[in-house]
Motif scaffolding. Sequence first.
Motif, PDB file in Angstrom:
ATOM      1  N   VAL A  22       0.782  -1.296   0.147  1.00 11.23           N
ATOM      2  CA  VAL A  22       0.082  -0.015   0.003  1.00 11.23           C
ATOM      3  C   VAL A  22       0.822   1.345  -0.106  1.00 11.23           C
ATOM      4  N   VAL A  23       1.930   1.094   0.975  1.00  9.60           N
ATOM      5  CA  VAL A  23       2.826   2.495   1.077  1.00  9.60           C
ATOM      6  C   VAL A  23       3.358   2.745  -0.475  1.00  9.60           C
ATOM      7  N   GLU A  47       2.346   1.610  -3.586  1.00  9.98           N
ATOM      8  CA  GLU A  47       1.612   2.050  -4.402  1.00  9.98           C
ATOM      9  C   GLU A  47       1.116   3.931  -4.111  1.00  9.98           C
ATOM     10  N   ARG A  48       1.000   4.012  -2.927  1.00 11.74           N
ATOM     11  CA  ARG A  48       0.796   5.659  -2.689  1.00 11.74           C
ATOM     12  C   ARG A  48       1.978   6.424  -3.201  1.00 11.74           C
ATOM     13  N   GLU A  49       3.093   6.053  -2.864  1.00  7.69           N
ATOM     14  CA  GLU A  49       4.440   6.755  -3.349  1.00  7.69           C
ATOM     15  C   GLU A  49       4.026   6.723  -4.933  1.00  7.69           C
ATOM     16  N   ARG A  50       3.926   5.454  -5.511  1.00  7.31           N
ATOM     17  CA  ARG A  50       3.858   5.534  -6.928  1.00  7.31           C
ATOM     18  C   ARG A  50       2.914   6.577  -7.553  1.00  7.31           C
ATOM     19  N   VAL A  51       1.784   6.478  -6.599  1.00 14.15           N
ATOM     20  CA  VAL A  51       0.466   7.598  -7.413  1.00 14.15           C
ATOM     21  C   VAL A  51       1.160   8.936  -6.873  1.00 14.15           C
ATOM     22  N   ALA A  52       1.836   9.140  -5.844  1.00 12.59           N
ATOM     23  CA  ALA A  52       2.176  10.512  -5.577  1.00 12.59           C
ATOM     24  C   ALA A  52       3.363  10.731  -6.512  1.00 12.59           C
ATOM     25  N   VAL A  63      -5.428   9.037  -9.703  1.00 12.40           N
ATOM     26  CA  VAL A  63      -6.103   8.922  -8.557  1.00 12.40           C
ATOM     27  C   VAL A  63      -7.298   7.791  -8.308  1.00 12.40           C
ATOM     28  N   LEU A 119      -7.004   4.565  -6.907  1.00 11.88           N
ATOM     29  CA  LEU A 119      -6.825   4.342  -5.502  1.00 11.88           C
ATOM     30  C   LEU A 119      -8.138   4.417  -4.884  1.00 11.88           C
ATOM     31  N   ARG A 120      -9.092   4.978  -5.795  1.00 13.12           N
ATOM     32  CA  ARG A 120     -10.500   5.364  -4.994  1.00 13.12           C
ATOM     33  C   ARG A 120     -11.315   3.928  -4.735  1.00 13.12           C
TER      34      ARG A 120
END
Length: 367
Positions: A184-185, A187-192, A246, A249-250
């Motif tokens: 999850v971390v 993936e969040r970093e990738r999206v960021a 975005v 991730l929704r």
Amino acid sequence: MTDIHPAWRTPWRNMRWAFVAIWMLFLGYPLGAVIGSDHSAPVKAIGYALVGAFALVYLLASVYVLSGRTGPDRRGVPVFGVLALLTIGLLPIIGEGAFGTAPFLMVVAAFTFPYGWAATTICGVVVCALAIPAIAGWEQDLGLVVVLVAVGFTMLGFRTIAMRENERERAEERRRELDAELAVVAERERVARDVHDILGHSLTVITIKTELAGRLIDLDPQRAKAEMSEVNQLARDALAEVRSTVGQLRTPDLPSAIAGAESALLAAGITADLPGRNIHTPNGSLFAWVLREAVTNVVRHSGASRCVVVIDDTSITVRDNGSGMGASGFGNGLRGLTERVESAGGTLSVTSDADGTAVTAVTAVRT
């Protein structure tokens, strides 16, 4: 007839208890001792009742306490106490034959007592099997004592193996949870990074082009107009890319999904019977996906006049009174929904006939 409460019904469905209860066959030894005793019929009846009560208590303990147990359980103390009292009640009737129940006492102690207490209790049972016949002047059955020693320490060995296996499983579960958190971390970093790169590049180009258009507006209005047109297109493309990134991730929340379902059904002229929006369930996100897809199918394909949604902690059912699915079967939406539910450890079932269609998802509560 009143239905059996699920908390009592469910353990019987898990047949693991049968592997514990099957050893009740060895209660044939104390039962045979009662049958072969020289006591009167009333005394024998008491003996039969005690053996029967012992069997019943052990059976219930097998289902509700011992099945799948690998560690301390406070319920084992009263179970052991009741079984010990029944054994003591058999001593005046069948003498040393009452120790035929001792292995069952050892099983309860080995799998429900703290390890130290379990070992102490098992040793105490063996000592009683030696001391009581000697004190009472009964014939000493050393073979029985050997069997009790073997059974007791075999049970402790099983307990040790089970504890180690449980520790290994817990460590593996912790590792999987950590891997999931790290994923999850990541993936969040990738999206960021994606959002930063998209906006950084696009906004830089937009800034440059707007500055250029500002300088050209008096010198070359036509060129300035072209630059502003490109700026508009860049902004649209950047917005689309941000939404796409975005959107990965929704995940829908259940109250919003209920509100959306109500709006969609009412707009289609379908009476909506929905739960309140303040509903809380551990599977809210998953049920929101199910609700969205099922209601979409109701609106598009069912021809229904009414749709009923029922939700509890472990299941959701969306039922309509439409014409059914006919020969159309599962489409991509339901296939994808089935995969989503199964990946969460649940099952999705769809029943359809001329009276309508029901979509039901059932999954375990996650704590």
